[in-house]
Design a protein around this motif. Structure first.
Motif, PDB file in Angstrom:
ATOM      1  N   SER A   1      54.327 -28.259  -2.895  1.00 32.38           N
ATOM      2  CA  SER A   1      54.447 -29.655  -3.316  1.00 32.38           C
ATOM      3  C   SER A   1      53.181 -30.423  -2.951  1.00 32.38           C
ATOM      4  N   LYS A   2      52.622 -31.159  -3.926  1.00 34.09           N
ATOM      5  CA  LYS A   2      51.363 -31.876  -3.702  1.00 34.09           C
ATOM      6  C   LYS A   2      51.573 -33.323  -3.282  1.00 34.09           C
ATOM      7  N   SER A   3      52.615 -33.984  -3.831  1.00 33.65           N
ATOM      8  CA  SER A   3      52.836 -35.397  -3.500  1.00 33.65           C
ATOM      9  C   SER A   3      53.219 -35.564  -2.032  1.00 33.65           C
ATOM     10  N   ILE A   4      54.078 -34.654  -1.527  1.00 34.41           N
ATOM     11  CA  ILE A   4      54.469 -34.649  -0.117  1.00 34.41           C
ATOM     12  C   ILE A   4      54.391 -33.197   0.348  1.00 34.41           C
ATOM     13  N   PRO A   5      53.305 -32.787   0.992  1.00 43.47           N
ATOM     14  CA  PRO A   5      53.137 -31.390   1.399  1.00 43.47           C
ATOM     15  C   PRO A   5      54.326 -30.885   2.230  1.00 43.47           C
ATOM     16  N   PHE A   6      54.809 -29.698   1.857  1.00 40.04           N
ATOM     17  CA  PHE A   6      55.944 -29.058   2.532  1.00 40.04           C
ATOM     18  C   PHE A   6      57.125 -30.019   2.698  1.00 40.04           C
ATOM     19  N   LYS A   7      57.379 -30.801   1.645  1.00 44.24           N
ATOM     20  CA  LYS A   7      58.429 -31.817   1.747  1.00 44.24           C
ATOM     21  C   LYS A   7      59.809 -31.214   1.986  1.00 44.24           C
ATOM     22  N   ASN A   8      60.035 -29.981   1.513  1.00 47.43           N
ATOM     23  CA  ASN A   8      61.368 -29.387   1.649  1.00 47.43           C
ATOM     24  C   ASN A   8      61.766 -29.118   3.093  1.00 47.43           C
ATOM     25  N   ILE A   9      60.780 -29.056   4.002  1.00 49.58           N
ATOM     26  CA  ILE A   9      61.115 -28.874   5.416  1.00 49.58           C
ATOM     27  C   ILE A   9      60.641 -30.049   6.266  1.00 49.58           C
ATOM     28  N   LYS A  10      60.135 -31.086   5.620  1.00 51.47           N
ATOM     29  CA  LYS A  10      59.762 -32.314   6.345  1.00 51.47           C
ATOM     30  C   LYS A  10      61.048 -32.989   6.816  1.00 51.47           C
ATOM     31  N   LEU A  11      61.040 -33.533   8.027  1.00 48.87           N
ATOM     32  CA  LEU A  11      62.251 -34.131   8.588  1.00 48.87           C
ATOM     33  C   LEU A  11      62.649 -35.404   7.840  1.00 48.87           C
ATOM     34  N   LEU A  12      63.893 -35.437   7.412  1.00 42.65           N
ATOM     35  CA  LEU A  12      64.502 -36.611   6.781  1.00 42.65           C
ATOM     36  C   LEU A  12      65.734 -36.967   7.582  1.00 42.65           C
ATOM     37  N   ASN A  13      65.720 -38.128   8.199  1.00 47.81           N
ATOM     38  CA  ASN A  13      66.834 -38.561   9.040  1.00 47.81           C
ATOM     39  C   ASN A  13      67.165 -37.508  10.111  1.00 47.81           C
ATOM     40  N   GLY A  14      66.109 -36.899  10.664  1.00 50.76           N
ATOM     41  CA  GLY A  14      66.275 -35.977  11.786  1.00 50.76           C
ATOM     42  C   GLY A  14      66.476 -34.521  11.432  1.00 50.76           C
TER      43      GLY A  14
ATOM     44  N   THR B   1      65.757 -31.976  -3.474  1.00 53.82           N
ATOM     45  CA  THR B   1      65.233 -33.350  -3.484  1.00 53.82           C
ATOM     46  C   THR B   1      66.327 -34.399  -3.678  1.00 53.82           C
ATOM     47  N   SER B   2      67.599 -33.959  -3.653  1.00 50.50           N
ATOM     48  CA  SER B   2      68.731 -34.888  -3.792  1.00 50.50           C
ATOM     49  C   SER B   2      69.607 -34.832  -2.541  1.00 50.50           C
ATOM     50  N   PRO B   3      69.099 -35.304  -1.406  1.00 51.46           N
ATOM     51  CA  PRO B   3      69.816 -35.144  -0.135  1.00 51.46           C
ATOM     52  C   PRO B   3      71.082 -35.977   0.012  1.00 51.46           C
ATOM     53  N   LEU B   4      71.348 -36.888  -0.926  1.00 55.72           N
ATOM     54  CA  LEU B   4      72.574 -37.682  -0.859  1.00 55.72           C
ATOM     55  C   LEU B   4      73.759 -36.960  -1.492  1.00 55.72           C
ATOM     56  N   LEU B   5      73.526 -35.757  -1.989  1.00 51.22           N
ATOM     57  CA  LEU B   5      74.598 -34.934  -2.561  1.00 51.22           C
ATOM     58  C   LEU B   5      75.631 -34.604  -1.484  1.00 51.22           C
ATOM     59  N   SER B   6      76.917 -34.639  -1.856  1.00 51.31           N
ATOM     60  CA  SER B   6      77.985 -34.291  -0.913  1.00 51.31           C
ATOM     61  C   SER B   6      78.797 -33.116  -1.449  1.00 51.31           C
TER      62      SER B   6
ATOM     63  N   PHE C   1      70.879 -41.969  -7.597  1.00 50.92           N
ATOM     64  CA  PHE C   1      69.880 -42.044  -8.664  1.00 50.92           C
ATOM     65  C   PHE C   1      68.501 -41.624  -8.135  1.00 50.92           C
ATOM     66  N   PHE C   2      68.274 -41.868  -6.845  1.00 52.05           N
ATOM     67  CA  PHE C   2      66.960 -41.601  -6.259  1.00 52.05           C
ATOM     68  C   PHE C   2      66.795 -40.132  -5.891  1.00 52.05           C
ATOM     69  N   GLU C   3      65.671 -39.539  -6.334  1.00 56.90           N
ATOM     70  CA  GLU C   3      65.245 -38.212  -5.913  1.00 56.90           C
ATOM     71  C   GLU C   3      63.937 -38.355  -5.144  1.00 56.90           C
TER      72      GLU C   3
END
Length: 395
Positions: A12-25, A111-116, A209-211
């Motif tokens: 990923s170029k926009s956010i390097p290694f975004k899939n393992i970057k910490l989101l809300n801990g 990229t859709s972490p609000l999925l339940s 709606f946000f990804e």
């Protein structure tokens, strides 16, 4: 067999290694991985990556998962060709389908972490309906869309300018939120697409709606997640529960109407709820059923469960709860109530801990302080009791 496929690449170029970057801990991929593992329709969850670092992080996430769902997770390699900037996600899906055995697949975007898990379960329930070939997730948008015609003049696309609808009267339109797509392996291989044939949608919360594609998306979604977390914290900071009441049909039962050859009405109860009530009794909780029906079956079930209360033919559940609170000298905020339909709305709002099953009507789900993963008749009471015990809500 139903499988989840979560493709995550390291490029990923926009956010390097975004899939393992910490989101809300937690690493970003954790949130969709957890939702997939908790979905009762999914048998196996495959995370496909081209990155050794992502592989290591995802393997490490198993330590953060509950023991009963760890075995669902398998991290697999994906080819370099499937992980380029220009490669379609279908390339990775088809590569996966050619090497693994399964019946149906749900593509889940990390990229859709609000999925339940409830969103996924709703998707599979629609997918399993007759003649449905594919399901995709959407959100409803209530915006007025315009476009330029061939002469360069603007025209309204989805409404008539002479009859501009009020927002509350406007159905809006569906937009893909990119969270998930369900299809059979057969149709995926035949069409080469993530969805095909007769397609239905599952509507998700407008926040989804946000990804996460750009750094600004990250800020928005992390803020939404923290708000959700705060709301949940407020929901479970409750007084000790001293009385536990429930509706019958749709909660203790599946709401179905069964008849014998003689025309006798039958009901299907779940034995797990029996243990739930036993745990409540063990903790000294007053237990009971409040129902609008007058049926001997309900009486027999209440006796079998050794409940303290059976209020049959109840037309005003709030007044009934007020009367019981007075009788047992218990404040309404110390009462839990489980309901599933419109006649339970006021009772759920009135008590301290209003709950409902996952298949309750939409208005009930909006106001309930706790929604179970189980449907009515599938162990709803036991699940709620486990939740209360875990959160030390019983006196």
């Amino acid at each position: 067999m139903n499988v989840a496929f979560i493709p995550v690449r390291g490029g990923s170029k926009s956010i390097p290694f975004k899939n393992i970057k910490l989101l809300n801990g937690k690493p970003l991929v954790y949130w969709t991985l957890y939702a997939a593992c908790k979905c009762r329709y999914i048998n196996k969850v495959y995370v496909a990556t081209d990155s050794v670092e992502i592989y290591r992080v995802v393997e490490g996430l198993k330590d953060d998962l509950e023991e009963e769902i760890i075995e669902k997770v398998q991290v697999i390699e994906r080819s370099t060709e499937s992980a380029t900037d220009t490669a379609l996600t279908e390339y990775a899906m088809l590569e996966f389908a050619s090497n693994y055995i399964f019946d149906n697949i749900v593509l889940i975007q990390a990229t859709s972490p609000l999925l339940s898990c409830r969103d996924l379960e709703k998707g599979f329930e629609i997918f399993l309906e007759p003649d449905v070939d594919s399901v995709l997730s959407v959100v409803r948008q209530k915006r007025f869309i315009w476009e330029n015609d061939s002469n360069g003049f603007a025209r309204a696309v989805n409404y008539e300018i002479s009859r501009r609808p009020r927002r509350q009267e406007f159905n809006g339109y569906f937009v893909e939120n990119g969270a998930f797509y369900i299809s059979s392996k057969h149709d995926l291989l035949k069409s080469g697409n993530r969805v095909s044939g007769n397609i239905k949608v599952v509507e998700m919360d407008s926040d989804t709606f946000f990804e996460i594609d750009e750094p600004s998306d990250w800020i928005i979604i992390e803020s939404l997640m923290k708000n959700r977390e705060n709301m949940m914290d407020n929901r479970i900071r409750l007084p000790e529960i001293k009385m536990f009441l429930t509706d019958c049909d749709g909660c203790l039962t599946d709401g179905g109407m069964y008849y014998s050859e003689k025309g006798d009405e039958l009901k299907k109860f779940n034995t797990r709820d029996g243990l739930g009530f036993a745990l409540l009794k063990k903790n000294g909780i007053i237990t009971g059923i409040i129902t609008g029906e007058n049926m001997e079956l309900n009486q027999k079930r209440a006796e079998k469960l050794k409940l303290d209360i059976l209020q049959s033919g109840c037309n005003n559940k709030v007044e009934c709860i007020k009367m019981l609170c007075k009788q047992y000298k218990i404040a309404p905020e110390n009462v839990a109530y489980v309901g599933d339909d419109m006649n339970d709305l006021e009772a759920i709002s009135f008590v301290g801990f209003g709950c409902c099953p996952t298949d309750a009507c939409s208005r009930v789900r909006k106001i309930a302080k706790h929604i179970t993963n189980a449907k009515g008749g599938e162990g709803v009471i036991r699940e709620i009791v486990d939740f209360m015990l875990k959160n030390k809500m019983l006196c």
